[in-house]
Design a protein around this motif. Structure first.
Motif, PDB file in Angstrom:
ATOM      1  N   LYS A  18       0.750  -1.217  -0.057  1.00 22.75           N
ATOM      2  CA  LYS A  18       0.017   0.001  -0.138  1.00 22.75           C
ATOM      3  C   LYS A  18       0.899   1.177  -0.145  1.00 22.75           C
ATOM      4  N   VAL A  19       1.881   1.365   0.813  1.00 24.26           N
ATOM      5  CA  VAL A  19       2.625   2.289   0.752  1.00 24.26           C
ATOM      6  C   VAL A  19       3.547   2.683  -0.590  1.00 24.26           C
ATOM      7  N   LEU A  20       3.983   1.377  -1.252  1.00 26.90           N
ATOM      8  CA  LEU A  20       4.679   1.508  -2.455  1.00 26.90           C
ATOM      9  C   LEU A  20       3.489   1.969  -3.700  1.00 26.90           C
ATOM     10  N   THR A  21       2.238   1.561  -3.542  1.00 26.56           N
ATOM     11  CA  THR A  21       1.274   2.366  -4.377  1.00 26.56           C
ATOM     12  C   THR A  21       1.116   3.802  -4.090  1.00 26.56           C
ATOM     13  N   ILE A  22       1.214   4.054  -3.061  1.00 16.42           N
ATOM     14  CA  ILE A  22       1.027   5.552  -2.733  1.00 16.42           C
ATOM     15  C   ILE A  22       2.110   6.399  -3.199  1.00 16.42           C
ATOM     16  N   ILE A  23       3.358   5.824  -2.777  1.00 17.35           N
ATOM     17  CA  ILE A  23       4.584   6.648  -3.524  1.00 17.35           C
ATOM     18  C   ILE A  23       4.588   6.607  -5.228  1.00 17.35           C
ATOM     19  N   GLY A  24       3.766   5.326  -5.708  1.00 11.81           N
ATOM     20  CA  GLY A  24       3.809   5.595  -7.222  1.00 11.81           C
ATOM     21  C   GLY A  24       2.864   6.504  -7.875  1.00 11.81           C
ATOM     22  N   ALA A  25       1.731   6.681  -6.938  1.00 16.42           N
ATOM     23  CA  ALA A  25       0.668   7.680  -7.187  1.00 16.42           C
ATOM     24  C   ALA A  25       1.231   8.921  -7.240  1.00 16.42           C
ATOM     25  N   ILE A  26       2.031   9.404  -6.135  1.00 15.40           N
ATOM     26  CA  ILE A  26       2.538  10.597  -5.936  1.00 15.40           C
ATOM     27  C   ILE A  26       3.649  10.867  -7.086  1.00 15.40           C
ATOM     28  N   ASN A  27       4.226  10.135  -7.508  1.00 13.44           N
ATOM     29  CA  ASN A  27       5.228  10.084  -8.532  1.00 13.44           C
ATOM     30  C   ASN A  27       4.525  10.457  -9.784  1.00 13.44           C
ATOM     31  N   TRP A  28       3.411   9.676 -10.067  1.00 12.73           N
ATOM     32  CA  TRP A  28       2.970  10.042 -11.400  1.00 12.73           C
ATOM     33  C   TRP A  28       2.143  11.402 -11.323  1.00 12.73           C
ATOM     34  N   GLY A  29       1.781  11.722 -10.157  1.00 18.68           N
ATOM     35  CA  GLY A  29       1.125  13.020 -10.052  1.00 18.68           C
ATOM     36  C   GLY A  29       2.013  14.300 -10.225  1.00 18.68           C
ATOM     37  N   GLY A  44      18.545   8.403 -10.256  1.00 16.54           N
ATOM     38  CA  GLY A  44      18.798   8.213 -11.770  1.00 16.54           C
ATOM     39  C   GLY A  44      18.054   7.699 -12.649  1.00 16.54           C
ATOM     40  N   LYS A  45      17.982   8.359 -13.989  1.00 12.47           N
ATOM     41  CA  LYS A  45      17.378   7.941 -15.047  1.00 12.47           C
ATOM     42  C   LYS A  45      17.065   6.527 -15.480  1.00 12.47           C
ATOM     43  N   LYS A  46      18.144   5.881 -15.524  1.00 10.09           N
ATOM     44  CA  LYS A  46      18.162   4.357 -16.052  1.00 10.09           C
ATOM     45  C   LYS A  46      18.988   3.224 -15.091  1.00 10.09           C
ATOM     46  N   SER A  47      18.862   3.819 -13.965  1.00  6.59           N
ATOM     47  CA  SER A  47      19.358   2.846 -12.937  1.00  6.59           C
ATOM     48  C   SER A  47      18.686   1.508 -12.607  1.00  6.59           C
ATOM     49  N   PHE A  48      19.195   0.809 -12.066  1.00  7.00           N
ATOM     50  CA  PHE A  48      18.704  -0.580 -11.645  1.00  7.00           C
ATOM     51  C   PHE A  48      17.714  -0.320 -10.471  1.00  7.00           C
ATOM     52  N   ILE A  49      17.984   0.635  -9.586  1.00  8.11           N
ATOM     53  CA  ILE A  49      17.217   0.860  -8.301  1.00  8.11           C
ATOM     54  C   ILE A  49      15.810   1.420  -8.963  1.00  8.11           C
ATOM     55  N   THR A  50      16.037   2.388 -10.091  1.00  6.31           N
ATOM     56  CA  THR A  50      14.806   3.086 -10.494  1.00  6.31           C
ATOM     57  C   THR A  50      13.953   2.193 -11.059  1.00  6.31           C
ATOM     58  N   ARG A  51      14.338   1.145 -11.963  1.00  5.73           N
ATOM     59  CA  ARG A  51      13.608  -0.073 -12.567  1.00  5.73           C
ATOM     60  C   ARG A  51      12.969  -1.219 -11.632  1.00  5.73           C
ATOM     61  N   LEU A  52      13.854  -1.082 -10.360  1.00  7.12           N
ATOM     62  CA  LEU A  52      13.419  -2.064  -9.282  1.00  7.12           C
ATOM     63  C   LEU A  52      11.922  -1.291  -8.490  1.00  7.12           C
ATOM     64  N   ILE A  53      12.191   0.021  -8.405  1.00 11.79           N
ATOM     65  CA  ILE A  53      11.045   0.812  -7.539  1.00 11.79           C
ATOM     66  C   ILE A  53       9.838   0.509  -8.578  1.00 11.79           C
ATOM     67  N   TYR A  54      10.065   0.893  -9.856  1.00 13.24           N
ATOM     68  CA  TYR A  54       9.028   1.037 -10.665  1.00 13.24           C
ATOM     69  C   TYR A  54       8.306  -0.528 -10.885  1.00 13.24           C
TER      70      TYR A  54
END
Length: 98
Positions: A18-29, A44-54
């Motif tokens: 639920k926290v991850l979904t809220i973070i994603g909603a804020i990011n999309w906002g 970073g735009k193309k980092s592994f961590i960014t892709r992992l979070i998405y």
């Protein structure tokens, strides 16, 4: 309400997803309003961590959809056990003829 709370306590992934979904909603906002990707700016735009979070945000959304469907199915089953009728979707005319 109590049953729902007990169900969520048993499932250890519910709150983090639920926290991850809220973070994603804020990011999309931010992306929609300001054209600013907060996750990419931090990691970073193309980092592994960014892709992992998405990926985790996407999985969290799917998980929450599945939990919501289970909850709806449970409500329907409870109503059927109590003998309550479900709306069939049929529309009746004034004359009573279908």
């Amino acid at each position: 309400m109590r049953k729902m709370h007990e169900m969520h306590n048993k499932d250890s992934l519910y709150i983090p997803f639920k926290v991850l979904t809220i973070i994603g909603a804020i990011n999309w906002g931010f992306v929609g309003l300001l054209n600013f990707d907060l996750v990419a700016a931090i990691f970073g735009k193309k980092s592994f961590i960014t892709r992992l979070i998405y990926t985790l945000v996407g999985l969290a959304g799917v998980f929450l959809i599945m939990k919501h469907r289970e909850k709806l199915a449970m409500r329907i089953r409870e109503k059927e056990i109590k003998g309550e009728k479900r709306y069939s979707g049929k529309q009746y005319s004034w004359s009573g003829i279908q």
